[in-house]
Motif scaffolding. Structure first.
Motif, PDB file in Angstrom:
ATOM      1  N   ARG A 174       1.094  -1.377  -0.099  1.00 51.03           N
ATOM      2  CA  ARG A 174       0.215   0.034   0.039  1.00 51.03           C
ATOM      3  C   ARG A 174       0.877   0.960  -0.323  1.00 51.03           C
ATOM      4  N   PHE A 175       1.935   1.023   0.825  1.00 45.80           N
ATOM      5  CA  PHE A 175       2.915   2.403   1.258  1.00 45.80           C
ATOM      6  C   PHE A 175       3.245   2.642  -1.026  1.00 45.80           C
ATOM      7  N   ALA A 176       4.076   1.729  -1.262  1.00 46.82           N
ATOM      8  CA  ALA A 176       4.140   2.017  -2.388  1.00 46.82           C
ATOM      9  C   ALA A 176       3.495   2.691  -4.083  1.00 46.82           C
ATOM     10  N   ASP A 177       1.918   1.873  -3.425  1.00 46.64           N
ATOM     11  CA  ASP A 177       1.254   2.555  -4.833  1.00 46.64           C
ATOM     12  C   ASP A 177       1.522   3.751  -3.835  1.00 46.64           C
ATOM     13  N   GLN A 178       1.044   4.161  -2.421  1.00 48.17           N
ATOM     14  CA  GLN A 178       0.859   5.799  -2.399  1.00 48.17           C
ATOM     15  C   GLN A 178       2.002   6.658  -3.196  1.00 48.17           C
ATOM     16  N   VAL A 179       3.159   5.990  -2.557  1.00 41.71           N
ATOM     17  CA  VAL A 179       4.108   6.702  -3.066  1.00 41.71           C
ATOM     18  C   VAL A 179       4.795   7.270  -4.676  1.00 41.71           C
ATOM     19  N   ALA A 180       3.753   6.327  -6.097  1.00 43.85           N
ATOM     20  CA  ALA A 180       3.804   6.446  -6.910  1.00 43.85           C
ATOM     21  C   ALA A 180       3.011   6.981  -7.180  1.00 43.85           C
ATOM     22  N   ALA A 181       1.283   7.170  -6.050  1.00 44.00           N
ATOM     23  CA  ALA A 181       0.526   8.387  -6.461  1.00 44.00           C
ATOM     24  C   ALA A 181       1.026   9.526  -6.033  1.00 44.00           C
ATOM     25  N   LEU A 182       1.689   9.526  -5.752  1.00 48.19           N
ATOM     26  CA  LEU A 182       2.115  11.111  -4.880  1.00 48.19           C
ATOM     27  C   LEU A 182       3.181  11.894  -6.214  1.00 48.19           C
ATOM     28  N   ALA A 183       3.756  10.760  -6.537  1.00 48.22           N
ATOM     29  CA  ALA A 183       4.786  11.270  -7.825  1.00 48.22           C
ATOM     30  C   ALA A 183       3.816  11.865  -8.965  1.00 48.22           C
ATOM     31  N   GLY A 184       2.505  10.926  -9.317  1.00 50.68           N
ATOM     32  CA  GLY A 184       2.212  11.285 -10.521  1.00 50.68           C
ATOM     33  C   GLY A 184       1.122  12.470  -9.995  1.00 50.68           C
ATOM     34  N   HIS A 185       0.625  12.284  -8.886  1.00 51.32           N
ATOM     35  CA  HIS A 185       0.345  13.730  -8.719  1.00 51.32           C
ATOM     36  C   HIS A 185       0.927  15.037  -8.518  1.00 51.32           C
ATOM     37  N   LEU A 186       2.232  15.120  -8.895  1.00 51.79           N
ATOM     38  CA  LEU A 186       4.076  16.141  -8.568  1.00 51.79           C
ATOM     39  C   LEU A 186       3.413  16.542 -10.402  1.00 51.79           C
ATOM     40  N   GLY A 187       3.190  14.927 -10.946  1.00 46.92           N
ATOM     41  CA  GLY A 187       3.435  15.495 -12.386  1.00 46.92           C
ATOM     42  C   GLY A 187       4.586  15.429 -12.887  1.00 46.92           C
ATOM     43  N   LEU A 188       4.770  13.494 -12.853  1.00 46.70           N
ATOM     44  CA  LEU A 188       6.351  13.673 -12.556  1.00 46.70           C
ATOM     45  C   LEU A 188       5.992  11.899 -13.498  1.00 46.70           C
ATOM     46  N   GLY A 189       4.800  11.789 -14.005  1.00 47.21           N
ATOM     47  CA  GLY A 189       4.631  10.694 -14.551  1.00 47.21           C
ATOM     48  C   GLY A 189       5.824  10.368 -16.127  1.00 47.21           C
ATOM     49  N   SER A 190       5.972  11.543 -16.826  1.00 45.79           N
ATOM     50  CA  SER A 190       6.808  11.519 -17.871  1.00 45.79           C
ATOM     51  C   SER A 190       7.858  11.386 -17.161  1.00 45.79           C
ATOM     52  N   ALA A 191       9.113  11.468 -16.066  1.00 47.38           N
ATOM     53  CA  ALA A 191      10.685  10.912 -15.511  1.00 47.38           C
ATOM     54  C   ALA A 191      10.447  10.376 -15.907  1.00 47.38           C
ATOM     55  N   HIS A 192      11.400   9.973 -17.284  1.00 50.46           N
ATOM     56  CA  HIS A 192      11.590   8.644 -16.732  1.00 50.46           C
ATOM     57  C   HIS A 192      12.715   8.161 -16.800  1.00 50.46           C
ATOM     58  N   ALA A 193      13.894   8.863 -15.970  1.00 53.48           N
ATOM     59  CA  ALA A 193      15.206   8.482 -16.228  1.00 53.48           C
ATOM     60  C   ALA A 193      15.662   7.600 -15.231  1.00 53.48           C
ATOM     61  N   SER A 194      16.865   6.708 -16.132  1.00 50.71           N
ATOM     62  CA  SER A 194      16.397   5.207 -14.914  1.00 50.71           C
ATOM     63  C   SER A 194      17.703   5.778 -13.559  1.00 50.71           C
ATOM     64  N   GLY A 195      18.618   7.081 -13.227  1.00 53.22           N
ATOM     65  CA  GLY A 195      19.452   7.667 -12.152  1.00 53.22           C
ATOM     66  C   GLY A 195      18.785   7.234 -11.310  1.00 53.22           C
ATOM     67  N   THR A 196      17.524   7.430 -10.744  1.00 50.39           N
ATOM     68  CA  THR A 196      17.008   7.952  -9.745  1.00 50.39           C
ATOM     69  C   THR A 196      16.722   6.196  -8.685  1.00 50.39           C
ATOM     70  N   SER A 197      17.360   6.780  -7.692  1.00 51.83           N
ATOM     71  CA  SER A 197      17.007   4.924  -7.201  1.00 51.83           C
ATOM     72  C   SER A 197      17.492   4.768  -5.607  1.00 51.83           C
ATOM     73  N   ALA A 198      16.302   4.841  -5.503  1.00 48.13           N
ATOM     74  CA  ALA A 198      16.363   4.917  -3.497  1.00 48.13           C
ATOM     75  C   ALA A 198      17.599   3.656  -2.928  1.00 48.13           C
TER      76      ALA A 198
END
Length: 205
Positions: A174-198
Motif C-alpha cells: 500500500r505504501f509503495a502504491d501511495q508513493v507512486a500516486a504522489l509522484a503522479g500527482h506531482l506531475g512526474l509521470g513522464s520523468a523516466h530517467a534511470s538514475g533515480t534509485s533508493a
C-alpha cells in the motif's frame, strides 16, 4: 569439490545480510563466513577481504538498479518498485541506510552526476510548466529517495502513526502504491530517467 560460482553466491548473500544488519564497520568477516557455511579464508580467496566483498555487493546493486527500472520506466513506477525493495530486498535497503549513517565524507568520483539524468528530466518538466518552478530538482530527487526508504528508516514512526506493522507485505504494498500516486500527482509521470534509485549502490565505507 565445491562449485566456485555457488560459493561466491553464498558468500555474497551472507555478506548482504551481515552488512545490512550491522553496516560496513560493524560487519565481521567471520560472521559472513558462518552465515555462508564456508571457511573464512575463502572470502579472501574470492573477494580479497572485506573491502573487496563490499565492492562486489555494490556491483550487484548496479545490476539490480537496471533490472528494477529499465530505461523508459515512468518515474512513479520506478519509485513504487524501489519502495517495494523493503519487502523484496530488506537487507539491501538497510545496507543503503547504514551507508548513510556511516558516511564521513568522500571524494569518490562515483558520486559525480549520480542522478544527473533524473535531475535533467525534472528540469525539462519545469521548463514545460508541468513542475512548479520553485522546486529544486536535486532536492526533489533526494526527498523522493528518502520517501521510498521510510519503511526502513522510520518504522517506529509508521507504526505509531498508522498503527500497522511497517514490515508487513500489506502495508509495504500500500505504501509503495501511495508513493507512486504522489509522484503522479506531482506531475512526474513522464520523468523516466534511470538514475533515480533508493536502491542505488552504496559508496564504500
Amino acid at each position: 569439490m565445491r562449485d566456485p560460482q555457488r560459493t561466491r553466491e553464498l558468500i555474497l548473500d551472507a555478506a548482504m545480510a551481515e552488512f545490512g544488519a550491522h553496516g560496513y564497520a560493524g560487519a565481521r568477516i567471520s560472521a559472513i563466513a558462518a552465515r555462508a557455511g564456508v571457511n573464512v579464508q575463502l572470502i579472501s580467496y574470492y573477494f580479497d577481504g572485506k573491502e573487496g566483498l563490499y565492492r562486489a555487493i555494490s556491483q550487484q546493486w548496479q545490476q539490480r538498479q537496471g533490472d528494477l527500472a529499465p530505461a523508459g520506466t515512468p518515474l512513479p513506477e520506478q519509485l513504487r518498485r524501489y519502495a517495494l525493495e523493503a519487502l523484496r530486498n530488506p537487507a539491501g535497503v538497510r545496507l543503503l541506510a547504514w551507508n548513510g549513517l556511516e558516511y564521513a565524507g568522500s571524494e569518490s568520483p562515483s558520486r559525480t552526476g549520480l542522478f544527473a539524468e533524473t535531475i535533467d528530466e525534472l528540469r525539462k518538466l519545469q521548463e514545460s510548466g508541468r513542475l512548479p518552478a520553485d522546486l529544486d530538482p536535486a532536492c526533489l530527487v533526494i526527498m523522493l529517495m528518502a520517501m521510498t526508504m521510510a519503511p526502513t528508516t522510520l518504522p517506529h514512526i509508521i507504526e505509531g502513526t498508522c498503527g500497522v506493522d511497517p514490515r508487513s507485505p500489506e502495508f509495504l504494498e500500500r505504501f509503495a502504491d501511495q508513493v507512486a500516486a504522489l509522484a503522479g500527482h506531482l506531475g512526474l509521470g513522464s520523468a523516466h530517467a534511470s538514475g533515480t534509485s533508493a536502491a542505488a549502490p552504496p559508496d564504500e565505507g
